[in-house]
Enzyme design. Structure first.
Site, PDB file in Angstrom:
ATOM      1  N   SER A  89      -2.331 -60.193   1.696  1.00 18.44           N
ATOM      2  CA  SER A  89      -1.507 -59.228   0.967  1.00 18.44           C
ATOM      3  C   SER A  89      -1.143 -59.828  -0.386  1.00 18.44           C
ATOM      4  CB  SER A  89      -0.220 -58.947   1.740  1.00 18.44           C
ATOM      5  OG  SER A  89       0.702 -58.259   0.919  1.00 18.44           O
TER       6      SER A  89
ATOM      7  N   TYR B 203       6.790 -62.358   6.091  1.00 19.23           N
ATOM      8  CA  TYR B 203       5.502 -61.686   5.847  1.00 19.23           C
ATOM      9  C   TYR B 203       4.701 -62.434   4.764  1.00 19.23           C
ATOM     10  CZ  TYR B 203       2.349 -57.762   4.738  1.00 19.23           C
ATOM     11  OH  TYR B 203       1.247 -56.965   4.522  1.00 19.23           O
TER      12      TYR B 203
ATOM     13  N   LYS C  11       1.061 -64.260   5.084  1.00 20.87           N
ATOM     14  CA  LYS C  11      -0.104 -63.823   4.303  1.00 20.87           C
ATOM     15  C   LYS C  11      -0.609 -64.929   3.367  1.00 20.87           C
ATOM     16  CE  LYS C  11      -0.455 -59.686   6.057  1.00 20.87           C
ATOM     17  NZ  LYS C  11      -1.622 -59.355   6.909  1.00 20.87           N
TER      18      LYS C  11
HETATM   19  P1  NAD Z   1      -0.472 -50.188  10.024  1.00 24.51           P
HETATM   20  O1  NAD Z   1       0.879 -50.506  10.543  1.00 24.51           O
HETATM   21  O2  NAD Z   1      -0.881 -48.768   9.861  1.00 24.51           O
HETATM   22  O3  NAD Z   1      -1.593 -50.899  10.913  1.00 24.51           O
HETATM   23  C1  NAD Z   1      -1.438 -52.160  11.487  1.00 24.51           C
HETATM   24  C2  NAD Z   1      -2.218 -52.168  12.779  1.00 24.51           C
HETATM   25  O4  NAD Z   1      -2.068 -53.448  13.413  1.00 24.51           O
HETATM   26  C3  NAD Z   1      -1.683 -51.118  13.762  1.00 24.51           C
HETATM   27  O5  NAD Z   1      -2.774 -50.415  14.312  1.00 24.51           O
HETATM   28  C4  NAD Z   1      -0.977 -51.962  14.814  1.00 24.51           C
HETATM   29  O6  NAD Z   1      -0.966 -51.370  16.090  1.00 24.51           O
HETATM   30  C5  NAD Z   1      -1.826 -53.224  14.788  1.00 24.51           C
HETATM   31  N1  NAD Z   1      -1.134 -54.356  15.405  1.00 24.51           N
HETATM   32  C6  NAD Z   1       0.121 -54.788  15.172  1.00 24.51           C
HETATM   33  N2  NAD Z   1       0.403 -55.842  15.968  1.00 24.51           N
HETATM   34  C7  NAD Z   1      -0.703 -56.063  16.715  1.00 24.51           C
HETATM   35  C8  NAD Z   1      -1.041 -56.996  17.720  1.00 24.51           C
HETATM   36  N3  NAD Z   1      -0.172 -57.942  18.121  1.00 24.51           N
HETATM   37  N4  NAD Z   1      -2.273 -56.946  18.285  1.00 24.51           N
HETATM   38  C9  NAD Z   1      -3.168 -56.003  17.889  1.00 24.51           C
HETATM   39  N5  NAD Z   1      -2.900 -55.095  16.942  1.00 24.51           N
HETATM   40  C10 NAD Z   1      -1.693 -55.121  16.371  1.00 24.51           C
HETATM   41  O7  NAD Z   1      -0.574 -50.958   8.655  1.00 24.51           O
HETATM   42  P2  NAD Z   1      -1.745 -51.100   7.576  1.00 24.51           P
HETATM   43  O8  NAD Z   1      -1.107 -50.814   6.286  1.00 24.51           O
HETATM   44  O9  NAD Z   1      -2.978 -50.380   7.976  1.00 24.51           O
HETATM   45  O10 NAD Z   1      -1.969 -52.686   7.648  1.00 24.51           O
HETATM   46  C11 NAD Z   1      -3.205 -53.304   7.977  1.00 24.51           C
HETATM   47  C12 NAD Z   1      -3.206 -54.709   7.415  1.00 24.51           C
HETATM   48  O11 NAD Z   1      -3.119 -54.634   5.994  1.00 24.51           O
HETATM   49  C13 NAD Z   1      -2.006 -55.553   7.854  1.00 24.51           C
HETATM   50  O12 NAD Z   1      -2.429 -56.886   8.060  1.00 24.51           O
HETATM   51  C14 NAD Z   1      -1.077 -55.485   6.659  1.00 24.51           C
HETATM   52  O13 NAD Z   1      -0.216 -56.593   6.593  1.00 24.51           O
HETATM   53  C15 NAD Z   1      -2.091 -55.460   5.531  1.00 24.51           C
HETATM   54  N6  NAD Z   1      -1.568 -54.953   4.271  1.00 24.51           N
HETATM   55  C16 NAD Z   1      -1.138 -53.655   4.160  1.00 24.51           C
HETATM   56  C17 NAD Z   1      -0.662 -53.211   2.930  1.00 24.51           C
HETATM   57  C18 NAD Z   1      -0.192 -51.797   2.716  1.00 24.51           C
HETATM   58  O14 NAD Z   1       0.305 -51.519   1.622  1.00 24.51           O
HETATM   59  N7  NAD Z   1      -0.319 -50.900   3.667  1.00 24.51           N
HETATM   60  C19 NAD Z   1      -0.613 -54.090   1.846  1.00 24.51           C
HETATM   61  C20 NAD Z   1      -1.055 -55.390   2.007  1.00 24.51           C
HETATM   62  C21 NAD Z   1      -1.538 -55.807   3.223  1.00 24.51           C
END
Ligand code: NAD
Length: 244
Positions: A139, A152, A156
């Site tokens: 991230s 977080y 990351k």
């Molecule tokens: P989201 O919450 O929609 O998806 C996260 C997924 O991870 C969900 O399906 C959840 O069930 C799964 N998860 C959580 N804990 C888990 C576990 N212990 N075992 C298996 N699965 C698990 O969020 P997203 O935005 O799609 O995030 C996906 C990735 O992208 C994450 O690593 C997040 O930190 C990263 N990210 C997201 C953003 C953003 O702006 N959305 C920005 C930077 C990084």
């Protein structure tokens, strides 16, 4: 057997977009989920209805036994994993002085311990095959920091350091290890911040809008492809110019 991609946390958001994109590119895809079996099955149905191959596989990726079981299932049903995408992640925000140790441990273990567990397990057959791709979703918070997200951001940033170290460990065996660092992407994770916050954030982004999950998925798909064969240890920022 062909190329097999395992995408963690792929029942929704960025992970689901990555699973769909890799399936479109011809990979057999394992859609990992922790709790949302119905959402994971919906992603699998979408892929199979468009002619692709996919299975849903349950595991909490911070649990060592569950991760071992998940890899065994995927290997039995699809073949050895040739592309691992460490995508599962959570936030649990709070200023440091109010952050409990459970809050710290839960985020570190979901976002970083999981990457250690899954990468270690995926690497064994990749080392034998002398090829493979590891791609982890970090991230922009892991690069620039973010108030209220010390847990977080640490997780990351940890993913980035881990990525560089493992890239150096396994590069001579034909395996590449990279990360992507998204900025603000429109998913349930950012929806939880509310409209006022996301509108304010959009004003700080050079492209003037949040990213879409597919715009992260296309970068992961590139890193998985032969086109990215000489890229390793890198973190590609996908933030629409937020952190310039
Ligand atoms: P989201 O919450 O929609 O998806 C996260 C997924 O991870 C969900 O399906 C959840 O069930 C799964 N998860 C959580 N804990 C888990 C576990 N212990 N075992 C298996 N699965 C698990 O969020 P997203 O935005 O799609 O995030 C996906 C990735 O992208 C994450 O690593 C997040 O930190 C990263 N990210 C997201 C953003 C953003 O702006 N959305 C920005 C930077 C990084």
């Amino acid at each position: 057997m062909g190329e097999v991609a395992l995408v963690t946390g792929a029942s929704r958001g960025i992970g689901a977009a990555i699973a769909r994109s890799l399936a479109d590119a011809g990979y057999s895809v394992a859609v990992n989920y922790a709790r949302s079996a119905d959402l994971a099955e919906a992603v699998v149905s979408e892929i199979t209805m468009s002619g692709g191959t996919a299975i849903a596989v349950q595991a909490d990726v911070s649990d060592a036994d569950a991760v071992a079981g998940m890899f065994a299932t995927v290997t039995d049903e699809l073949g050895p994993v040739t592309v691992l995408v460490n995508n599962a992640g959570i936030t649990d925000d709070g200023l440091l002085l109010r952050m409990g140790v459970d809050q710290w441990d839960h985020v570190l273990s979901t976002n970083l311990r999981s990457v250690y567990l899954c990468t270690k397990t995926a690497l064994k057959p990749m080392l034998r095959a002398r090829s493979g791709r590891i791609i982890s979703v970090s991230s922009i918070s892991g690069i620039a920091g973010n108030p209220g997200q010390s847990n977080y951001s640490a997780s990351k940033a940890g993913v980035i350091g881990f990525t560089k170290s493992i890239a150096k460990e396994v590069g001579s065996r034909g395996i590449t290890v990279n990360a992507v660092a998204p900025g603000f992407i429109a998913t349930d994770m950012t929806n939880a911040l509310g409209e006022a916050v996301t509108e304010g954030v959009a004003k700080q982004i050079s492209l003037g809008r949040l990213g879409q999950p597919e715009e992260v998925a296309s970068v992961v798909r590139y890193l998985a492809s032969e086109d990215a064969s000489y890229i390793t240890g890198q973190t590609l920022v996908v933030d629409g110019g937020l952190a310039l």
